[in-house]
Design a protein around this motif. Structure first.
Motif, PDB file in Angstrom:
ATOM      1  N   PHE A  15       1.107  -6.502  -3.179  1.00  0.00           N
ATOM      2  CA  PHE A  15       2.050  -5.944  -2.216  1.00  0.00           C
ATOM      3  C   PHE A  15       3.070  -5.047  -2.893  1.00  0.00           C
ATOM      4  O   PHE A  15       3.889  -4.434  -2.241  1.00  0.00           O
ATOM      5  CB  PHE A  15       2.780  -7.063  -1.457  1.00  0.00           C
ATOM      6  N   GLY A  16       3.016  -4.965  -4.208  1.00  0.00           N
ATOM      7  CA  GLY A  16       4.011  -4.210  -4.963  1.00  0.00           C
ATOM      8  C   GLY A  16       3.800  -2.705  -4.911  1.00  0.00           C
ATOM      9  O   GLY A  16       2.894  -2.193  -4.255  1.00  0.00           O
ATOM     10  N   CYS A  17       4.634  -2.017  -5.653  1.00  0.00           N
ATOM     11  CA  CYS A  17       4.547  -0.557  -5.735  1.00  0.00           C
ATOM     12  C   CYS A  17       3.547  -0.162  -6.820  1.00  0.00           C
ATOM     13  O   CYS A  17       3.151  -0.970  -7.652  1.00  0.00           O
ATOM     14  CB  CYS A  17       5.921   0.039  -6.022  1.00  0.00           C
ATOM     15  N   GLN A  18       3.152   1.110  -6.822  1.00  0.00           N
ATOM     16  CA  GLN A  18       2.154   1.588  -7.768  1.00  0.00           C
ATOM     17  C   GLN A  18       2.626   1.420  -9.215  1.00  0.00           C
ATOM     18  O   GLN A  18       1.855   0.994 -10.068  1.00  0.00           O
ATOM     19  CB  GLN A  18       1.801   3.041  -7.490  1.00  0.00           C
ATOM     20  N   CYS A  30      -5.947  -6.990 -16.949  1.00  0.00           N
ATOM     21  CA  CYS A  30      -6.866  -7.127 -15.826  1.00  0.00           C
ATOM     22  C   CYS A  30      -7.739  -5.875 -15.719  1.00  0.00           C
ATOM     23  O   CYS A  30      -7.237  -4.756 -15.729  1.00  0.00           O
ATOM     24  CB  CYS A  30      -6.080  -7.337 -14.532  1.00  0.00           C
ATOM     25  N   GLN A  31      -9.045  -6.076 -15.607  1.00  0.00           N
ATOM     26  CA  GLN A  31      -9.998  -4.970 -15.555  1.00  0.00           C
ATOM     27  C   GLN A  31     -10.500  -4.669 -14.145  1.00  0.00           C
ATOM     28  O   GLN A  31     -11.334  -3.791 -13.953  1.00  0.00           O
ATOM     29  CB  GLN A  31     -11.205  -5.292 -16.452  1.00  0.00           C
ATOM     30  N   TYR A  32     -10.026  -5.421 -13.159  1.00  0.00           N
ATOM     31  CA  TYR A  32     -10.518  -5.238 -11.791  1.00  0.00           C
ATOM     32  C   TYR A  32      -9.762  -4.128 -11.073  1.00  0.00           C
ATOM     33  O   TYR A  32      -8.643  -3.795 -11.414  1.00  0.00           O
ATOM     34  CB  TYR A  32     -10.388  -6.539 -10.995  1.00  0.00           C
ATOM     35  N   ASP A  33     -10.413  -3.593 -10.042  1.00  0.00           N
ATOM     36  CA  ASP A  33      -9.752  -2.613  -9.195  1.00  0.00           C
ATOM     37  C   ASP A  33      -8.593  -3.287  -8.464  1.00  0.00           C
ATOM     38  O   ASP A  33      -8.669  -4.474  -8.126  1.00  0.00           O
ATOM     39  CB  ASP A  33     -10.728  -2.053  -8.153  1.00  0.00           C
ATOM     40  N   MET A  34      -7.534  -2.534  -8.238  1.00  0.00           N
ATOM     41  CA  MET A  34      -6.388  -3.064  -7.503  1.00  0.00           C
ATOM     42  C   MET A  34      -6.092  -2.152  -6.321  1.00  0.00           C
ATOM     43  O   MET A  34      -6.068  -0.934  -6.459  1.00  0.00           O
ATOM     44  CB  MET A  34      -5.150  -3.168  -8.390  1.00  0.00           C
ATOM     45  N   LEU A  35      -5.867  -2.781  -5.175  1.00  0.00           N
ATOM     46  CA  LEU A  35      -5.440  -2.079  -3.982  1.00  0.00           C
ATOM     47  C   LEU A  35      -4.016  -2.511  -3.668  1.00  0.00           C
ATOM     48  O   LEU A  35      -3.654  -3.664  -3.887  1.00  0.00           O
ATOM     49  CB  LEU A  35      -6.354  -2.418  -2.801  1.00  0.00           C
ATOM     50  N   LEU A  36      -3.222  -1.587  -3.148  1.00  0.00           N
ATOM     51  CA  LEU A  36      -1.840  -1.911  -2.799  1.00  0.00           C
ATOM     52  C   LEU A  36      -1.694  -2.073  -1.298  1.00  0.00           C
ATOM     53  O   LEU A  36      -2.237  -1.289  -0.520  1.00  0.00           O
ATOM     54  CB  LEU A  36      -0.898  -0.814  -3.309  1.00  0.00           C
TER      55      LEU A  36
END
Length: 122
Positions: A15-18, A30-36
């Motif tokens: 839920f944070g900022c970019q 962390c190597q996974y994709d992250m969505l905001l």
């Protein structure tokens, strides 16, 4: 169930900022994709709330104290970024149609399902 391998895609939702997300990815490796999800629509859809009581309870504080005594390093936040330490997370497995196969709403920041439990959902 078909014995062939099931293609998986792991996604972290924050839920944070970019700027904070990029910092967290770097700090944790962390190597996974992250969505905001700054408006927490996904959090709400999955029933994930925030709780002062669940985050700052005695057992969690004791666990954090044990981590400190064991010299564990915690990811460092950026002082310029305001964060919501009371937001609880969760772990979910969805199929290719968006159906929830596994759901675990965390009851504290350190509550995570077992790997076996998650894999059993597959």
């Amino acid at each position: 169930m078909n014995s062939s391998l099931i293609p998986l895609r792991v996604v972290v939702i924050s839920f944070g900022c970019q700027q904070g997300a990029l910092h967290w990815l770097e700090e944790t490796g962390c190597q996974y994709d992250m969505l905001l999800d700054p408006h927490r629509k996904t959090y709400s859809a999955f029933g994930l709330g925030a709780s002062l009581k669940k985050v700052l309870n005695f057992n969690n504080m004791l666990r954090y104290a044990e981590y400190v005594m064991d010299n564990m390093e915690f990811p460092r936040g950026l002082p310029s970024i305001e964060d919501d330490m009371f937001q609880l997370g969760g772990d979910f497995v969805l199929d290719e149609h968006g159906r929830v196969l596994f759901s675990h709403c965390c009851q504290s920041p350190i509550d995570r399902p077992s790997v076996e439990g998650v894999l059993a959902a597959l």
